[in-house]
Enzyme design. Structure first.
Site, PDB file in Angstrom:
ATOM      1  N   TRP A 152       0.569  -1.445   0.006  1.00  0.00           N
ATOM      2  CA  TRP A 152       0.058   0.118   0.164  1.00  0.00           C
ATOM      3  C   TRP A 152       1.058   1.293  -0.530  1.00  0.00           C
ATOM      4  CZ3 TRP A 152      -0.625   3.808   4.103  1.00  0.00           C
ATOM      5  CH2 TRP A 152      -1.539   5.075   4.070  1.00  0.00           C
ATOM      6  N   ASP A 320     -14.609  10.737  -0.514  1.00  0.00           N
ATOM      7  CA  ASP A 320     -15.475  10.135   0.429  1.00  0.00           C
ATOM      8  C   ASP A 320     -16.303  10.860   1.590  1.00  0.00           C
ATOM      9  OD1 ASP A 320     -16.020   8.327   2.014  1.00  0.00           O
ATOM     10  OD2 ASP A 320     -14.218   7.039   2.862  1.00  0.00           O
ATOM     11  N   TRP A 430     -14.272   5.402  -8.775  1.00  0.00           N
ATOM     12  CA  TRP A 430     -14.683   3.967  -8.291  1.00  0.00           C
ATOM     13  C   TRP A 430     -13.427   2.698  -7.191  1.00  0.00           C
ATOM     14  CZ3 TRP A 430     -19.281   1.529  -9.522  1.00  0.00           C
ATOM     15  CH2 TRP A 430     -19.953   0.148  -9.471  1.00  0.00           C
ATOM     16  N   ASP A 431     -13.944   3.079  -6.141  1.00  0.00           N
ATOM     17  CA  ASP A 431     -12.449   2.993  -4.455  1.00  0.00           C
ATOM     18  C   ASP A 431     -13.087   1.803  -4.809  1.00  0.00           C
ATOM     19  OD1 ASP A 431     -10.401   2.629  -3.678  1.00  0.00           O
ATOM     20  OD2 ASP A 431     -11.087   4.802  -2.279  1.00  0.00           O
ATOM     21  N   ASN A 433     -11.959  -0.650  -1.050  1.00  0.00           N
ATOM     22  CA  ASN A 433     -10.525  -0.301   0.130  1.00  0.00           C
ATOM     23  C   ASN A 433     -10.010  -1.797   0.569  1.00  0.00           C
ATOM     24  OD1 ASN A 433      -9.668   2.196  -0.720  1.00  0.00           O
ATOM     25  ND2 ASN A 433     -11.398   2.566  -0.017  1.00  0.00           N
ATOM     26  N   ASP A 501      -1.816   5.651  -3.024  1.00  0.00           N
ATOM     27  CA  ASP A 501      -2.326   6.819  -2.016  1.00  0.00           C
ATOM     28  C   ASP A 501      -1.061   7.853  -2.037  1.00  0.00           C
ATOM     29  OD1 ASP A 501      -5.066   6.001  -2.186  1.00  0.00           O
ATOM     30  OD2 ASP A 501      -4.931   4.882   0.059  1.00  0.00           O
TER      31      ASP A 501
END
Ligand code: GLA
Length: 736
Positions: A152, A320, A430-431, A433, A501
């Site tokens: 990540w 978000d 379009w996420d 997670n 990210d």
């Protein structure tokens, strides 16, 4: 029981099969390498499937696919030809089709496999336990493997190694293609290099669990197996049923990684991405996430938008926080209804106001997920992937919806369609997670539980197919905690993907270098974020952040209200400059520039191989009349040293180019005392240079970095074909 006459044994030396170069391989009849296939006949438990060639045909176009999986040429099959090889197991009559597709003038072949259970010997159902898309066997060579690894906020770092005896497994069992490894690898004859050497790149068009096996056997030959992961995989094939694998794309280059990359970028850009996005110049967007996080109130968003308009931004993406009671990440996923506290006039009212200000509106969604604290979970706890008798694991406080169920797919399609119909929304981020765990679906019978991971991906593809056909004007960007699902397959519906990210310029340089191995630059989501970086707490000049964000879709992810007037003015100039350069960057030929670095360091070949902290890359129009060149230094190696000359690529040797340096440095290091002196703009090249393509490519240009994190941006424009270069070697006119 006696075997039927003539079937007692196969003549020849056992193991011969195991040293042949095969197109498809099964285990148990003489090939001891890792197989393409593994099956189990339910009735007697036998697992043998020796395949023999039956016939083949060459067809114009592409063999139709009904699986819902993406494949090259699905929108544009012009000039494509396919070879379909039929193989059969003569005992059971199970059939295997090897499907190869080629496109004119492209050194690439795609391959998928279709298995049909037409067993006539009463062995009942067949379970596929392993079913790879492609098996490529190579003769002995000094093979090296390049693959993309990370985690990540640290995705797709380039890793190379020499292949030796034994097996290398690359893959993901996370339900997504993953941050950790990317479904891509390169087999290179000798150490991989940017501009020379033979190499084969493999890219699997798939977004779920995948596997690439690279095995050097006793003979020295190397097998590359590419396809679905076989961990927790099985697929029940009833009589007369078929199974189709995802497609693997193999690109050959006789001139190193650079040529391979450009072939992948062309193929994906022209044969996979929907034609309506082919000429896309990604809109300059500003995203609320790193600026406002969950504090997305109507008035606050409009305040956030004001300076963005001044800076030349075109699209505001509401990330978000806008739905349910989403004040943090513990709640509301699944309830895709505006939070009236934050958006009293709903998305519609927000879109009206944002549009009236001259901006388009985009929104963030994460429809594959649900929080326990949501209306959706309270109404449909059974819609979550889990085993009813067991504890299950959450990730980011959320559970994964069971996309193998048609009713769940339809729920998602309805929710997103309603949102898109309710307001003028022109972009969706379009996420997704969290990884998949507890992959059990109460909707499937016991013998089909091994299908859950793959059916999830098929469900997702169906959702995208329906939504993008119903709302063709909406630009979809995919995201999965940053770049956790940055794979070629999703580009078939979402022509942009958020790379990571991590928006720190250094981290991004390595991430984008790796991503650019196969991905078109216009697909790589890249933003200028605030400093200090929210991920690394490092601070970089705006110039450096701009140069790195320019090398992708280009957007902003910071609160422009926090900038000074001067900084906002600079941002406006940079956005305008991006407008000037973006056609070259997004639709030009892309080159990573090798052999650039400080003395003594193992020079990066610009693909991040070696330990250099200096990287360079460039873009050239197809006509070779314009180019954009960028370079960055992470750690300036010893004050006073100069890096090697930067040799450009892809230009016309006989053209005379003018070089303009953009975004000069505004602080300079004192030459004698090492003290930083703020000053006016400092150009590394103090006046406009005119140099031929030959000089730029063969001699190169000196690049003087002033400090750690310095970066350089050059624009080249052709001044017409040269007669004689004005200076003898073009070097003495350069400022050092
Ligand atoms: C993920 C994405 C981010 C942001 C957040 C919102 O982490 O990668 O860009 O959208 O989710 O929760």
């Amino acid at each position: 029981m006696r075997a039927p006459e003539g079937l007692q044994s196969v003549g020849g030396r056992q193991g011969l099969k195991g040293s042949q170069l095969l197109e498809v391989s099964e285990f148990g009849t003489g090939d001891f390498r890792t197989p393409s296939m593994d099956v189990c006949f339910r009735k007697d438990g036998s697992r043998l499937l020796p395949l023999v060639y039956k016939h083949h045909r060459v067809i114009d176009g592409i063999l139709p696919s009904t699986s819902g999986l993406p494949f090259l040429g699905r929108h544009n099959s012009q000039g494509a030809q396919s070879l379909v090889v039929d193989m059969v197991d003569t005992y059971t009559e199970v059939q295997v089709q090897l499907v190869y597709t080629v496109f004119p003038s492209i050194s690439a072949v795609s391959r998928r496999m279709v298995v049909k259970n037409s067993s006539k010997v009463g062995l009942g159902g067949v379970d596929l336990m392993k079913c790879m898309s492609a098996t490529f066997d190579f003769s002995t060579d000094d093979w090296h493997l390049l693959s993309l690894h990370g985690g990540w906020a640290n995705e797709r770092h380039i890793n190379t190694r020499r292949i030796q005896e034994g097996m290398i497994h690359l893959g993901s069992n996370r339900g997504v293609s993953s941050h950790q490894m990317n479904p891509f690898c390169v087999l290179s004859s000798g150490p991989p290099a940017e501009d020379h050497g033979q190499c084969f790149g493999f890219c699997l068009l798939y977004s779920g669990n995948w596997l690439m096996e690279v095995e050097q056997s006793q003979t020295g030959c190397v097998r590359v197996n590419v396809g679905l992961s076989n961990t927790h995989f099985s697929w029940a094939l009833g009589n007369q049923e078929s199974f189709e694998t995802p497609e693997c794309v193999c690109v050959f280059s006789d001139a190193g990684l650079g040529k391979m990359t450009r072939t992948f970028q062309h193929l994906i850009g022209e044969r996979l991405i929907a034609p309506r996005w082919h000429d896309l110049v990604c809109p300059v967007l500003i995203n609320t996430w790193e600026a406002l996080y969950f504090e997305v109130y109507h008035d606050k968003i409009l305040e956030f938008a004001k300076p963005a308009i001044e800076a030349g931004v075109e699209l505001l993406v509401l990330d978000d926080g806008w739905f349910g009671k989403r004040d943090d990440d513990t709640t509301s996923l699944g309830d895709w209804v505006e939070d009236p506290r934050k958006l009293p006039r709903g998305l519609k009212g927000l879109a009206q106001d944002v549009n009236a200000m001259g901006l388009k509106l985009g929104i963030w969604v994460e429809p594959e997920m649900v929080n326990q604290d949501s209306q959706l979970y309270r109404s449909h706890p059974e819609w979550v992937l889990h085993h009813p008798g067991r504890l299950r694991s959450e990730g980011r406080n959320q559970l994964v919806l069971d996309l193998t169920r048609r009713e769940v797919q339809d729920y998602i399609i309805d929710c997103v369609s309603q949102i898109l119909s309710s307001a003028n929304i022109e972009y969706i981020k379009w996420d997704m997670n969290r990884a998949l765990t507890d992959a059990f679906s109460a909707a499937l019978p016991p013998q089909q539980q091994g299908e859950v991971y793959h059916r999830y991906v098929l469900g997702l593809y169906r959702i995208f197919e329906v939504l993008t056909s119903s709302f063709p004007h909406v630009l979809f960007e995919s995201c999965a905690s940053g770049g956790g699902r940055f794979d070629a397959a999703l580009l078939a519906w979402c022509p942009q993907a958020w790379c990571s990210d991590n928006s720190d310029a250094f981290s991004r340089t390595r991430i984008q270098m790796g991503t650019s191995m196969w991905a078109p630059v216009r697909c790589m989501g890249a933003h200028i974020a605030a400093c200090p970086s929210h991920q690394t707490h490092r601070t970089h000049m705006l110039k450096t952040r701009f140069i790195v964000a320019l090398w992708g879709t280009f957007g902003l992810e910071l609160d422009l209200n926090k900038l000074s007037r001067e900084e906002l003015k600079e941002m406006k100039e940079l956005v305008a400059l991006r407008g000037k350069l973006c056609q070259v960057v997004l639709h030009g030929e892309y080159f990573r520039l090798p052999g650039f670095g400080y003395p003594g360091a193992s020079h990066s070949n610009s693909a991040g191989i070696g330990d250099s902290h200096v990287y360079a890359w460039m873009f050239v129009t197809p006509e070779k009349d314009r180019a954009v060149v960028s370079a960055i230094v992470f750690h300036r190696d010893t004050v006073g040293k100069f890096p090697s000359r930067l040799k450009l690529q892809g230009l016309r040797p006989d053209y005379l180019y003018s070089l303009i340096e953009h975004v000069p440095t505004t602080v300079e290091e004192g030459v004698f005392n090492g003290i930083f002196q703020p000053g006016g703009p400092q150009f590394k090249h103090r006046r406009r240079l005119m140099l031929t393509g030959a000089v730029l490519m063969e001699v190169g240009i000196p690049v003087h970095f002033n400090f750690d994190g310095d970066a350089m941006l050059l624009e080249l424009e052709v001044g017409g074909p040269s007669q004689e270069p004005k200076e003898s070697n073009g070097v003495h006119v350069l400022a050092s």
